[in-house]
Design an enzyme around this catalytic site. Sequence first.
Site, PDB file in Angstrom:
ATOM      1  N   ASP A 127     -79.058  -9.828  64.352  1.00 31.05           N
ATOM      2  CA  ASP A 127     -80.403  -9.266  64.456  1.00 31.05           C
ATOM      3  C   ASP A 127     -80.291  -7.769  64.676  1.00 31.05           C
ATOM      4  O   ASP A 127     -79.348  -7.290  65.317  1.00 31.05           O
ATOM      5  CB  ASP A 127     -81.169  -9.910  65.610  1.00 31.05           C
ATOM      6  CG  ASP A 127     -81.535 -11.357  65.339  1.00 31.05           C
ATOM      7  OD1 ASP A 127     -81.791 -11.694  64.164  1.00 31.05           O
ATOM      8  OD2 ASP A 127     -81.583 -12.145  66.287  1.00 31.05           O
ATOM      9  N   ASP A 145     -85.701 -13.461  59.220  1.00 35.98           N
ATOM     10  CA  ASP A 145     -86.754 -13.880  60.151  1.00 35.98           C
ATOM     11  C   ASP A 145     -88.116 -13.366  59.696  1.00 35.98           C
ATOM     12  O   ASP A 145     -89.121 -14.078  59.786  1.00 35.98           O
ATOM     13  CB  ASP A 145     -86.463 -13.359  61.555  1.00 35.98           C
ATOM     14  CG  ASP A 145     -85.169 -13.880  62.137  1.00 35.98           C
ATOM     15  OD1 ASP A 145     -84.722 -14.976  61.749  1.00 35.98           O
ATOM     16  OD2 ASP A 145     -84.588 -13.170  62.981  1.00 35.98           O
TER      17      ASP A 145
END
Length: 166
Positions: A127, A145
């Site tokens: 991330d 995401d």
Amino acid sequence: MANKRTFSSSRAGLLPWLGIATIIILLDQITKITAVRVMAYGESVYVTSFFNFVHVYNKGAAFSFLADHSGWQRYFFTALGLGASAFIIYLLKRHAGQRLFCWALALILGGAIGNVIDRLLYGHVIDFLDFHVGGWHWPAFNIADSAIFIGAALFIYDELRRVKRS
């Protein structure tokens, strides 16, 4: 001859949606590779008063759900992502003419596979996008995401439109 033509048109209807999913996967993987090469693990780079680039890992699911477990979640979320991907491809084949529905599914498919690739290669998801307001940070996330979120929003919107027409 009809079966061959049905299969061919079904596959042709599926290809654009798989193309969209592939673009999401490529964008996701390129941005993750860039984040890993440009930043050290745990590093945060200030961009604006509400956004940073970060380099963090998530061994769990959304919002780091189950991230602190012993490692079984890697296989669980990988299997879940692969199973969801297979089901999405089935739905794309059956509903290839429903544009908004298929856009939603293609985005979700690309995001799911992007995160599955991370789990298979690294054991965690990379991330790097960090939005924050007044010291409160949303959980860091990535392009995969984002695609899943946008796909889910489109899916809900499409369903609400369908219900309203009925």
